[in-house]
Design a protein around this motif. Structure first.
Motif, mmCIF file in Angstrom:
data_model
loop_
_atom_site.group_PDB
_atom_site.id
_atom_site.type_symbol
_atom_site.label_atom_id
_atom_site.label_comp_id
_atom_site.label_asym_id
_atom_site.label_seq_id
_atom_site.Cartn_x
_atom_site.Cartn_y
_atom_site.Cartn_z
ATOM 1 N N LEU A 43 17.901 49.397 22.375
ATOM 2 C CA LEU A 43 16.977 48.345 22.798
ATOM 3 C C LEU A 43 15.584 48.901 23.075
ATOM 4 O O LEU A 43 14.676 48.152 23.449
ATOM 5 C CB LEU A 43 17.513 47.627 24.043
ATOM 6 C CG LEU A 43 18.916 47.018 23.923
ATOM 7 C CD1 LEU A 43 19.230 46.189 25.159
ATOM 8 C CD2 LEU A 43 19.060 46.181 22.655
ATOM 9 N N GLY A 44 15.414 50.199 22.913
ATOM 10 C CA GLY A 44 14.106 50.817 23.097
ATOM 11 C C GLY A 44 13.806 51.119 24.548
ATOM 12 O O GLY A 44 14.633 51.694 25.262
ATOM 13 N N THR A 45 12.612 50.741 24.994
ATOM 14 C CA THR A 45 12.122 51.015 26.341
ATOM 15 C C THR A 45 11.692 49.704 26.978
ATOM 16 O O THR A 45 11.228 48.794 26.288
ATOM 17 C CB THR A 45 10.906 51.965 26.276
ATOM 18 O OG1 THR A 45 11.256 53.107 25.493
ATOM 19 C CG2 THR A 45 10.485 52.419 27.666
ATOM 20 N N SER A 46 11.814 49.589 28.283
ATOM 21 C CA SER A 46 11.409 48.350 28.950
ATOM 22 C C SER A 46 9.906 48.129 28.827
ATOM 23 O O SER A 46 9.124 49.079 28.735
ATOM 24 C CB SER A 46 11.820 48.387 30.426
ATOM 25 O OG SER A 46 10.875 49.101 31.211
ATOM 26 N N ASP A 47 9.513 46.869 28.834
ATOM 27 C CA ASP A 47 8.086 46.537 28.755
ATOM 28 C C ASP A 47 7.319 47.133 29.929
ATOM 29 O O ASP A 47 6.177 47.598 29.764
ATOM 30 C CB ASP A 47 7.904 45.020 28.729
ATOM 31 C CG ASP A 47 8.393 44.390 27.435
ATOM 32 O OD1 ASP A 47 8.526 45.123 26.434
ATOM 33 O OD2 ASP A 47 8.650 43.178 27.433
ATOM 34 N N ALA A 48 7.930 47.133 31.109
ATOM 35 C CA ALA A 48 7.254 47.666 32.294
ATOM 36 C C ALA A 48 6.996 49.159 32.149
ATOM 37 O O ALA A 48 5.903 49.651 32.471
ATOM 38 C CB ALA A 48 8.097 47.399 33.544
ATOM 39 N N ALA A 49 7.987 49.898 31.655
ATOM 40 C CA ALA A 49 7.823 51.342 31.477
ATOM 41 C C ALA A 49 6.793 51.634 30.398
ATOM 42 O O ALA A 49 5.967 52.552 30.536
ATOM 43 C CB ALA A 49 9.162 51.984 31.124
ATOM 44 N N ALA A 268 8.149 53.095 36.731
ATOM 45 C CA ALA A 268 8.262 51.698 36.320
ATOM 46 C C ALA A 268 9.672 51.369 35.832
ATOM 47 O O ALA A 268 10.208 50.289 36.108
ATOM 48 C CB ALA A 268 7.239 51.394 35.230
ATOM 49 N N ALA A 269 10.285 52.295 35.103
ATOM 50 C CA ALA A 269 11.634 52.065 34.585
ATOM 51 C C ALA A 269 12.638 51.866 35.713
ATOM 52 O O ALA A 269 13.558 51.045 35.605
ATOM 53 C CB ALA A 269 12.059 53.237 33.699
ATOM 54 N N LEU A 270 12.467 52.596 36.800
ATOM 55 C CA LEU A 270 13.382 52.457 37.938
ATOM 56 C C LEU A 270 13.348 51.063 38.536
ATOM 57 O O LEU A 270 14.339 50.607 39.117
ATOM 58 C CB LEU A 270 13.027 53.479 39.024
ATOM 59 C CG LEU A 270 13.496 54.913 38.804
ATOM 60 C CD1 LEU A 270 12.905 55.820 39.874
ATOM 61 C CD2 LEU A 270 15.017 54.989 38.835
ATOM 62 N N GLY A 271 12.205 50.396 38.408
ATOM 63 C CA GLY A 271 12.080 49.065 38.980
ATOM 64 C C GLY A 271 12.469 47.943 38.042
ATOM 65 O O GLY A 271 12.437 46.771 38.452
ATOM 66 N N ASP A 272 12.837 48.259 36.815
ATOM 67 C CA ASP A 272 13.161 47.219 35.836
ATOM 68 C C ASP A 272 14.678 47.065 35.721
ATOM 69 O O ASP A 272 15.300 47.488 34.744
ATOM 70 C CB ASP A 272 12.546 47.559 34.478
ATOM 71 C CG ASP A 272 12.500 46.349 33.547
ATOM 72 O OD1 ASP A 272 13.259 45.398 33.783
ATOM 73 O OD2 ASP A 272 11.706 46.364 32.590
#
Length: 371
Positions: A43-49, A268-272
């Motif tokens: 799924l790739g990387t989160s938009d926030a990260a 950022a990834a930790l918060g998503d």
């Protein structure tokens, strides 16, 4: 007089190292393939990260200034997320660096480093790199055998590695097994619990490693942002242990080992949580689907090792070999992982991809078995 140039000779334990072989992304002819060989997040990387990464890269001094050498904001974010003491969090260039730090800090020539057969390939490299003797304990049908590990402990054992869930087999040792293994180890042995795939577990599957690391002076837990968080390109790992262990590891940790943009993306990834949940659910659904498809292929002698990770280890015990299927899959446009160097010439490790990739892989396996 003839000048003789002396020959530089590496230490014998260095000469004994077989370099780590990463998952391939192209065929022998250079043709790009659908890459299911490196356990990356489909799924790739989160938009926030991604947004945090881009913002950090776009800063005016992004290239001219060193990153925070202590990864302080990232350590604080990790500590807040998991209820830890930030002073006892250490960040690394992937969890691989932290695994090497453990060996380099607590073992050397004349010592032994112990791990289960079919454990992560880096363990043997980390042991040999410092002149220690790597020791493999017997597995239990590709899973961790706690009794075999404890039986292999000697007065020379200094580090025990446990990948949980394990790579490349995908198997999971239970909380009870991890607790029993730790209880049976001498207190002067560092117990490293490598949890690179921990975020793929359901809550009731947690092995209790972080809880042990909070209270036990000889437990070191490592994790990574490369897998479920989709930050493999930035190589960000973290670990948690007692203050004395962390202080010792910092003595040989390289400074500036996590990039500025990588630190920002990881925070950022930790918060998503939504992205992590979506990645976990996608993986669980398509891992189960692919396992059923493979197990339903009839009398071809295939066996799927039960997995708690984002990949499957498939054993080829019939007339068609793993190597043959590996090559036929490449011809069909898919690259998985064949592992003869890890004692698994009869197995292929397959990352769970997108729906399209996973369905395509199943069809390609079926065709490869048919010849």
């Amino acid at each position: 007089m003839t000048n003789v140039t002396p020959t530089l000779t590496p230490k014998p334990w260095i000469s004994g190292i077989a370099p780590y072989v990463p998952g391939k992304s192209a065929g022998a002819d250079g043709r790009a393939l659908i890459k299911l060989s490196a356990n990356e997040n489909p799924l790739g990387t989160s938009d926030a990260a991604r947004a945090a990464f881009t913002a950090a890269q776009d800063a005016a001094d992004a290239l001219s200034r060193y990153p925070d050498p202590g990864s302080n904001l990232l350590r604080e974010a990790i500590a807040a997320r998991f209820g830890l003491d930030p002073a006892r969090v250490i960040c690394g260039n992937g969890s691989d660096e932290l695994l090497h730090l453990a060996a380099g800090t607590y073992a050397g020539a004349g010592d032994e480093i112990l791990y289960v057969r079919y454990g992560f390939a880096v363990y043997e490299i980390a042991a040999r790199r410092v002149g220690a003797t790597p020791v493999e304990a017997d597995d239990r049908d590709y899973a961790t055998d706690v009794d075999a590990l404890l039986a292999a402990v000697t007065d020379k054992t200094r580090v025990v590695y446990l990948a949980n869930p394990n790579n490349p087999t995908g198997t999971l040792a239970t909380r009870e097994e991890v607790t029993r293994l730790h209880a049976g180890l001498p207190k002067d042995v560092l117990f490293v619990i490598d949890q690179a795939y921990a975020e793929y577990l359901a809550p009731d599957e947690d092995d209790g490693g972080l809880e042990l690391a909070k209270t036990e002076p000889n437990v070191f837990v490592t994790r990574t942002f490369s897998k479920i968080h989709g930050l493999a390109a930035e190589r960000i790992g973290w670990g948690y242990a007692a203050s004395d262990v962390i202080s010792a590891l910092h003595r040989i940790r390289l400074p500036f080992n996590v990039t500025r943009a990588g630190q920002a993306a990881a925070v950022a990834a930790l918060g998503d949580d939504d992205f992590v949940t979506r990645s976990r659910e996608h993986n669980a659904s398509w891992r189960a689907w692919l396992a059923r498809e493979i197990e339903g292929l009839g009398n071809h002698g295939l066996r799927v090792v039960p997995s708690a990770t984002n990949f499957l280890l498939v054993l080829f015990e019939g007339s068609v070999s793993a190597e043959t299927v590996y090559n036929r899959l490449m011809d069909a446009g898919y690259i998985v992982r064949w592992l003869p160097g890890q004692g698994l010439p009869h197995a292929l490790r397959m990352t769970i991809g997108t729906e399209e990739e996973t369905r395509g892989l199943a069809a390609a396996i079926r065709a490869a078995l048919a010849g």
